[in-house]
Design a protein around this motif. Sequence first.
Motif, PDB file in Angstrom:
ATOM      1  N   GLU A 103     -15.174  33.526  -6.117  1.00 25.87           N
ATOM      2  CA  GLU A 103     -15.080  32.464  -4.990  1.00 25.87           C
ATOM      3  C   GLU A 103     -14.371  31.147  -5.572  1.00 25.87           C
ATOM      4  OE1 GLU A 103     -17.691  29.755  -2.163  1.00 25.87           O
ATOM      5  OE2 GLU A 103     -18.624  31.487  -2.972  1.00 25.87           O
ATOM      6  N   GLU A 104     -12.985  30.937  -5.182  1.00 24.22           N
ATOM      7  CA  GLU A 104     -12.270  29.919  -5.542  1.00 24.22           C
ATOM      8  C   GLU A 104     -13.214  28.688  -5.840  1.00 24.22           C
ATOM      9  OE1 GLU A 104      -8.799  29.439  -3.075  1.00 24.22           O
ATOM     10  OE2 GLU A 104      -8.105  31.484  -3.892  1.00 24.22           O
ATOM     11  N   ASP A 128      -4.354  34.564 -14.308  1.00 20.48           N
ATOM     12  CA  ASP A 128      -3.575  34.858 -12.947  1.00 20.48           C
ATOM     13  C   ASP A 128      -3.888  36.385 -12.750  1.00 20.48           C
ATOM     14  OD1 ASP A 128      -1.160  35.963 -11.279  1.00 20.48           O
ATOM     15  OD2 ASP A 128      -0.786  33.675 -11.743  1.00 20.48           O
ATOM     16  N   LYS A 129      -4.199  36.531 -11.346  1.00 24.71           N
ATOM     17  CA  LYS A 129      -4.336  38.112 -11.084  1.00 24.71           C
ATOM     18  C   LYS A 129      -3.337  39.047 -11.254  1.00 24.71           C
ATOM     19  CE  LYS A 129      -3.453  37.802  -5.998  1.00 24.71           C
ATOM     20  NZ  LYS A 129      -3.996  37.897  -4.600  1.00 24.71           N
ATOM     21  N   ASP A 133      -4.201  30.220 -11.599  1.00 24.22           N
ATOM     22  CA  ASP A 133      -3.797  30.403 -10.236  1.00 24.22           C
ATOM     23  C   ASP A 133      -5.498  30.907  -9.818  1.00 24.22           C
ATOM     24  OD1 ASP A 133      -3.436  31.415  -7.915  1.00 24.22           O
ATOM     25  OD2 ASP A 133      -1.631  32.555  -8.188  1.00 24.22           O
ATOM     26  N   ASP A 163      -1.781  27.394  -0.907  1.00 25.59           N
ATOM     27  CA  ASP A 163      -2.993  27.716  -1.629  1.00 25.59           C
ATOM     28  C   ASP A 163      -3.229  26.236  -2.344  1.00 25.59           C
ATOM     29  OD1 ASP A 163      -2.934  30.278  -1.028  1.00 25.59           O
ATOM     30  OD2 ASP A 163      -2.114  30.581  -2.798  1.00 25.59           O
ATOM     31  N   THR A 186       0.016  27.596  -8.605  1.00 20.49           N
ATOM     32  CA  THR A 186       0.025  28.483  -7.549  1.00 20.49           C
ATOM     33  C   THR A 186       1.067  28.112  -6.660  1.00 20.49           C
ATOM     34  OG1 THR A 186      -1.585  29.244  -5.922  1.00 20.49           O
ATOM     35  CG2 THR A 186      -1.784  26.931  -6.281  1.00 20.49           C
ATOM     36  N   ASP A 205      -6.609  32.070  -7.202  1.00 19.30           N
ATOM     37  CA  ASP A 205      -6.746  33.354  -6.517  1.00 19.30           C
ATOM     38  C   ASP A 205      -7.149  34.642  -7.399  1.00 19.30           C
ATOM     39  OD1 ASP A 205      -7.013  35.226  -4.175  1.00 19.30           O
ATOM     40  OD2 ASP A 205      -4.853  35.383  -4.278  1.00 19.30           O
ATOM     41  N   ILE A 241      -6.989  23.992  -1.976  1.00 19.66           N
ATOM     42  CA  ILE A 241      -7.748  24.040  -3.128  1.00 19.66           C
ATOM     43  C   ILE A 241      -7.930  22.601  -3.467  1.00 19.66           C
ATOM     44  CG2 ILE A 241      -7.757  24.336  -5.391  1.00 19.66           C
ATOM     45  CD1 ILE A 241      -6.225  27.066  -4.871  1.00 19.66           C
ATOM     46  N   ASN A 247      -9.837  37.319 -14.507  1.00 21.07           N
ATOM     47  CA  ASN A 247     -10.578  37.260 -13.380  1.00 21.07           C
ATOM     48  C   ASN A 247     -11.428  35.997 -13.666  1.00 21.07           C
ATOM     49  OD1 ASN A 247     -12.792  38.004 -14.996  1.00 21.07           O
ATOM     50  ND2 ASN A 247     -12.239  40.039 -14.691  1.00 21.07           N
TER      51      ASN A 247
END
Length: 132
Positions: A63-64, A11-12, A56, A88, A84, A58, A92, A36
Amino acid sequence: MKKEFKILIADKNSNVRDFLKREMTAEGYIVKLAENGREVLKWAYHADPVDILILDPDLPDAEESLLLKKLNLKTPYIPVILHTFFSDYIAISRIFDPTVFIEKGGNSIEQLKKVIAGILNKTSGADIKKGN
């Protein structure tokens, strides 16, 4: 001897990562963290991979669609819980079919714990092989 399961949390948001790590560690899991996409792929393709991924997608530097396509190659080995927001997930889900989707929210931690226990109980004692 009881198997120690490893969970990767990606998760970011460092607060989300830390909270999930605290909760999953309290449940007895070994927890790895990824902030990341590069770190997610490192653990997914590691010689000693994790047993489950809470993702997650994002994430910075990812790039997802490319990250998810690469994970699709490993998902027969690594169950993925997409954690998420519903909006989103809709975008996805066109390119990636996770093992489970859990919407982020106030009570999602209890749902995560139940789903993780269920997935790991099914797979403990059985080798997960690509294509099975």
